[in-house]
Design a protein around this motif. Sequence first.
Motif, PDB file in Angstrom:
ATOM      1  N   TRP A  21       0.840  -1.191   0.000  1.00 31.85           N
ATOM      2  CA  TRP A  21       0.000   0.000   0.000  1.00 31.85           C
ATOM      3  C   TRP A  21       0.878   1.244   0.000  1.00 31.85           C
ATOM      4  O   TRP A  21       1.789   1.375   0.811  1.00 31.85           O
ATOM      5  CB  TRP A  21      -0.919   0.042   1.224  1.00 31.85           C
ATOM      6  CG  TRP A  21      -1.964  -1.012   1.181  1.00 31.85           C
ATOM      7  CD1 TRP A  21      -2.008  -2.150   1.912  1.00 31.85           C
ATOM      8  CD2 TRP A  21      -3.110  -1.047   0.324  1.00 31.85           C
ATOM      9  NE1 TRP A  21      -3.108  -2.900   1.577  1.00 31.85           N
ATOM     10  CE2 TRP A  21      -3.806  -2.243   0.609  1.00 31.85           C
ATOM     11  CE3 TRP A  21      -3.607  -0.200  -0.648  1.00 31.85           C
ATOM     12  CZ2 TRP A  21      -4.970  -2.591  -0.052  1.00 31.85           C
ATOM     13  CZ3 TRP A  21      -4.775  -0.550  -1.296  1.00 31.85           C
ATOM     14  CH2 TRP A  21      -5.446  -1.732  -0.988  1.00 31.85           C
ATOM     15  N   ASP A  22       0.598   2.130  -0.914  1.00 29.20           N
ATOM     16  CA  ASP A  22       1.185   3.465  -0.956  1.00 29.20           C
ATOM     17  C   ASP A  22       2.708   3.459  -0.900  1.00 29.20           C
ATOM     18  O   ASP A  22       3.319   4.180  -0.119  1.00 29.20           O
ATOM     19  CB  ASP A  22       0.607   4.326   0.182  1.00 29.20           C
ATOM     20  CG  ASP A  22      -0.889   4.487   0.056  1.00 29.20           C
ATOM     21  OD1 ASP A  22      -1.401   4.414  -1.072  1.00 29.20           O
ATOM     22  OD2 ASP A  22      -1.567   4.677   1.085  1.00 29.20           O
ATOM     23  N   VAL A  56       2.843   6.695  -6.496  1.00 28.69           N
ATOM     24  CA  VAL A  56       2.481   5.819  -5.386  1.00 28.69           C
ATOM     25  C   VAL A  56       2.019   4.508  -6.015  1.00 28.69           C
ATOM     26  O   VAL A  56       1.147   4.499  -6.880  1.00 28.69           O
ATOM     27  CB  VAL A  56       1.371   6.428  -4.508  1.00 28.69           C
ATOM     28  CG1 VAL A  56       0.878   5.434  -3.483  1.00 28.69           C
ATOM     29  CG2 VAL A  56       1.862   7.694  -3.839  1.00 28.69           C
ATOM     30  N   ILE A  57       2.645   3.418  -5.564  1.00 34.90           N
ATOM     31  CA  ILE A  57       2.353   2.106  -6.134  1.00 34.90           C
ATOM     32  C   ILE A  57       1.606   1.262  -5.106  1.00 34.90           C
ATOM     33  O   ILE A  57       1.996   1.215  -3.932  1.00 34.90           O
ATOM     34  CB  ILE A  57       3.664   1.408  -6.553  1.00 34.90           C
ATOM     35  CG1 ILE A  57       4.354   2.245  -7.640  1.00 34.90           C
ATOM     36  CG2 ILE A  57       3.392  -0.004  -7.043  1.00 34.90           C
ATOM     37  CD1 ILE A  57       5.760   1.827  -7.935  1.00 34.90           C
ATOM     38  N   VAL A  83      -0.696   2.319 -10.288  1.00 35.73           N
ATOM     39  CA  VAL A  83       0.289   3.404 -10.146  1.00 35.73           C
ATOM     40  C   VAL A  83      -0.476   4.710 -10.155  1.00 35.73           C
ATOM     41  O   VAL A  83      -1.241   4.985 -11.072  1.00 35.73           O
ATOM     42  CB  VAL A  83       1.300   3.363 -11.306  1.00 35.73           C
ATOM     43  CG1 VAL A  83       2.308   4.494 -11.153  1.00 35.73           C
ATOM     44  CG2 VAL A  83       2.004   2.020 -11.404  1.00 35.73           C
ATOM     45  N   SER A  84      -0.242   5.526  -9.131  1.00 34.13           N
ATOM     46  CA  SER A  84      -0.877   6.842  -9.067  1.00 34.13           C
ATOM     47  C   SER A  84       0.206   7.916  -9.168  1.00 34.13           C
ATOM     48  O   SER A  84       1.143   7.930  -8.361  1.00 34.13           O
ATOM     49  CB  SER A  84      -1.628   7.019  -7.744  1.00 34.13           C
ATOM     50  OG  SER A  84      -2.629   6.037  -7.623  1.00 34.13           O
ATOM     51  N   ASP A  85       0.082   8.791 -10.150  1.00 33.63           N
ATOM     52  CA  ASP A  85       1.038   9.877 -10.336  1.00 33.63           C
ATOM     53  C   ASP A  85       0.631  11.013  -9.405  1.00 33.63           C
ATOM     54  O   ASP A  85      -0.417  11.614  -9.581  1.00 33.63           O
ATOM     55  CB  ASP A  85       1.018  10.315 -11.796  1.00 33.63           C
ATOM     56  CG  ASP A  85       2.038  11.399 -12.100  1.00 33.63           C
ATOM     57  OD1 ASP A  85       2.707  11.881 -11.168  1.00 33.63           O
ATOM     58  OD2 ASP A  85       2.162  11.754 -13.283  1.00 33.63           O
ATOM     59  N   ILE A  86       1.465  11.292  -8.404  1.00 35.02           N
ATOM     60  CA  ILE A  86       1.153  12.361  -7.440  1.00 35.02           C
ATOM     61  C   ILE A  86       2.173  13.502  -7.555  1.00 35.02           C
ATOM     62  O   ILE A  86       2.392  14.247  -6.607  1.00 35.02           O
ATOM     63  CB  ILE A  86       1.083  11.807  -6.008  1.00 35.02           C
ATOM     64  CG1 ILE A  86       2.405  11.154  -5.599  1.00 35.02           C
ATOM     65  CG2 ILE A  86      -0.074  10.859  -5.848  1.00 35.02           C
ATOM     66  CD1 ILE A  86       2.494  10.851  -4.108  1.00 35.02           C
ATOM     67  N   THR A  87       2.805  13.611  -8.715  1.00 37.41           N
ATOM     68  CA  THR A  87       3.834  14.616  -8.922  1.00 37.41           C
ATOM     69  C   THR A  87       3.322  16.016  -8.594  1.00 37.41           C
ATOM     70  O   THR A  87       3.986  16.782  -7.925  1.00 37.41           O
ATOM     71  CB  THR A  87       4.336  14.575 -10.386  1.00 37.41           C
ATOM     72  OG1 THR A  87       4.787  13.256 -10.658  1.00 37.41           O
ATOM     73  CG2 THR A  87       5.470  15.555 -10.604  1.00 37.41           C
TER      74      THR A  87
END
Length: 176
Positions: free
Chosen positions: A134-135, A151-152, A171-175
């Motif tokens: 998680w995260d 965040v994977i 995969v969440s792009d939190i750039t």
Amino acid sequence: QAEDNLLESRQVAARRQAVNSSVVRGITALAQLLLLGIIVVMSERQIGQRQLAETREGRAVRRSRLIFQAVREPIALFDEKLNSLLVNNAFAELYGMDSQHGSVQLQQIGDGAWSDSVLLQRLNDVLLLDRELWDHDTIQRTADGTDRHVVINARRLQPHDTETPALLLTVSDITK
């Protein structure tokens, strides 16, 4: 005379028995035909139900794939050796994969984006030890050459049709 009477009564009895035998054979033949007809009708009904179920299943699979591809979150499914089974368009675009790609090893995706040994160990733990990831916060260089803060998340899936587990990866792009 007694002999003739006895012969005649025996012939009448034999004719009665022959008629009875013919009736029994006819009834048996009709019963067999009826049973055969029932079997054929039931088989046709089962075949029809199976074809309908297969059609519905095919539609459900197509809808699932459409939804999977339409999701903007990068999602991928990998086998127990981390070979890609299924990736959605967002994942393929983020890591510069060909949309018609075959099975690709995770470490070969995205020009080193997945070469982090700690991350790979955690993903293997998810598969082998049935843990969840998680995260997991990391920075990866993506297909456009940009370092992105992502965040994977990963979890193990156990498909019903196989013994081998699969790894579901998001995969969440939190750039920003």
